[in-house]
Motif scaffolding. Sequence first.
Motif, PDB file in Angstrom:
ATOM      1  N   LEU A  97     118.315  44.270  -2.028  1.00 30.32           N
ATOM      2  CA  LEU A  97     118.503  43.105  -1.171  1.00 30.32           C
ATOM      3  C   LEU A  97     117.992  41.872  -1.913  1.00 30.32           C
ATOM      4  O   LEU A  97     116.916  41.922  -2.522  1.00 30.32           O
ATOM      5  CB  LEU A  97     117.744  43.244   0.153  1.00 30.32           C
ATOM      6  N   PRO A  98     118.740  40.766  -1.888  1.00 27.60           N
ATOM      7  CA  PRO A  98     118.273  39.562  -2.571  1.00 27.60           C
ATOM      8  C   PRO A  98     117.040  38.985  -1.874  1.00 27.60           C
ATOM      9  O   PRO A  98     116.911  39.067  -0.652  1.00 27.60           O
ATOM     10  CB  PRO A  98     119.463  38.610  -2.463  1.00 27.60           C
ATOM     11  N   ILE A  99     116.123  38.424  -2.665  1.00 23.32           N
ATOM     12  CA  ILE A  99     114.937  37.774  -2.112  1.00 23.32           C
ATOM     13  C   ILE A  99     115.182  36.268  -2.160  1.00 23.32           C
ATOM     14  O   ILE A  99     115.137  35.665  -3.230  1.00 23.32           O
ATOM     15  CB  ILE A  99     113.671  38.141  -2.903  1.00 23.32           C
ATOM     16  N   PRO A 100     115.459  35.637  -1.020  1.00 23.34           N
ATOM     17  CA  PRO A 100     115.729  34.189  -1.034  1.00 23.34           C
ATOM     18  C   PRO A 100     114.479  33.393  -1.397  1.00 23.34           C
ATOM     19  O   PRO A 100     113.347  33.895  -1.351  1.00 23.34           O
ATOM     20  CB  PRO A 100     116.162  33.898   0.413  1.00 23.34           C
ATOM     21  N   THR A 156     109.917  39.285   4.114  1.00 21.32           N
ATOM     22  CA  THR A 156     109.482  38.331   5.129  1.00 21.32           C
ATOM     23  C   THR A 156     109.422  36.938   4.510  1.00 21.32           C
ATOM     24  O   THR A 156     109.349  36.791   3.290  1.00 21.32           O
ATOM     25  CB  THR A 156     108.082  38.666   5.693  1.00 21.32           C
ATOM     26  N   THR A 157     109.458  35.941   5.372  1.00 16.71           N
ATOM     27  CA  THR A 157     109.212  34.586   4.894  1.00 16.71           C
ATOM     28  C   THR A 157     107.780  34.502   4.367  1.00 16.71           C
ATOM     29  O   THR A 157     106.884  35.187   4.854  1.00 16.71           O
ATOM     30  CB  THR A 157     109.415  33.570   6.023  1.00 16.71           C
ATOM     31  N   THR A 158     107.593  33.663   3.360  1.00 18.82           N
ATOM     32  CA  THR A 158     106.259  33.533   2.769  1.00 18.82           C
ATOM     33  C   THR A 158     105.287  32.862   3.723  1.00 18.82           C
ATOM     34  O   THR A 158     104.134  33.272   3.851  1.00 18.82           O
ATOM     35  CB  THR A 158     106.348  32.721   1.457  1.00 18.82           C
ATOM     36  N   ALA A 159     105.745  31.833   4.412  1.00 20.35           N
ATOM     37  CA  ALA A 159     104.862  31.055   5.283  1.00 20.35           C
ATOM     38  C   ALA A 159     104.591  31.782   6.600  1.00 20.35           C
ATOM     39  O   ALA A 159     105.451  32.501   7.120  1.00 20.35           O
ATOM     40  CB  ALA A 159     105.488  29.691   5.575  1.00 20.35           C
TER      41      ALA A 159
END
Length: 299
Positions: free
Chosen positions: A125-128, A145-148
């Motif tokens: 899966l790509p990591i945006p 998960t989102t970083t923030a």
Amino acid sequence: MSMTTPPGWYPDPGNPAVEHWWDGTAWTGQTRPTAHPGPRPARGKSGVLPLAVAGTVLVAAVAVAAVVLGPPGGSDDGEALAPPPSTTAPVTTPAATPTPSPSGTDSGAEDGPAVLVDQLNGITLPIPDGWEKPEHTIADVATLTTTADVPCPGDTGRFCKPGTVSSWTVSAPEGSSFKTIAEQDIVTAADRAYEADALGNRLHGGLRSHKVVASRPAVVAGRTGHLVRWQVTTGNGPGGYVQSLAFPSPSGTGAPVVVRFAFDAGPEGPPLALMDEITRGIRPIGSATGGGVGSSIGP
């Protein structure tokens, strides 16, 4: 007392093997080998050789110094003289060995964007940008998960991730369509994201309602599947969107795979278009092509 040196044979200051004839006032062109030694020129009270003898010695000394030392300050062109070449073999420093990427991720430095590797289901899966593979997850599945972190709604004093994507291996009755699998799985996906998590926390105040906003076939990693997307409202906060994307594993087993999406609504949540972008970027392990909405439909 007279300081005049009498005529005679005297050693050549520049060549000890030769003697020159001193006529009492100057050197002549007559020479002979030192095998016939003659008297040495007399020194005055001061112990200094006659001017002519002393001058010859001085010139010879300067010439020797010039040969030994070379031009002042280095070579003729003003550059410093190069040191003699070293006979010692050069020391070779081993090249640094790159540190491998953590298990389950690929930095993608040479082959493109970073990806999350799901070995069990045979996909990446790509990591945006702004997303990461968390070190710890409640369920032992491939997760992004989102970083923030943002404050969870409802003034709970806790923090939530506004975006989560995870891939699961699911079981389904033989002959089940991937549309049916996706429709059944999205109930679990919505509960886990916005009703109560695996630890029983109701960080969004629980689910209140949902609306189906998409249900369509999808081609993922070169395999035909189906996606279902809901918009959900919650007891606290703006709610969000959940999606279940079901398709056969490209690893060859054909076992159903589900990728679950949960995006918070509102300004702090990821853009909804990112769901489709991640779907298009899902690939079989080891493949740079072959997947995503819009690809040719495969078996």
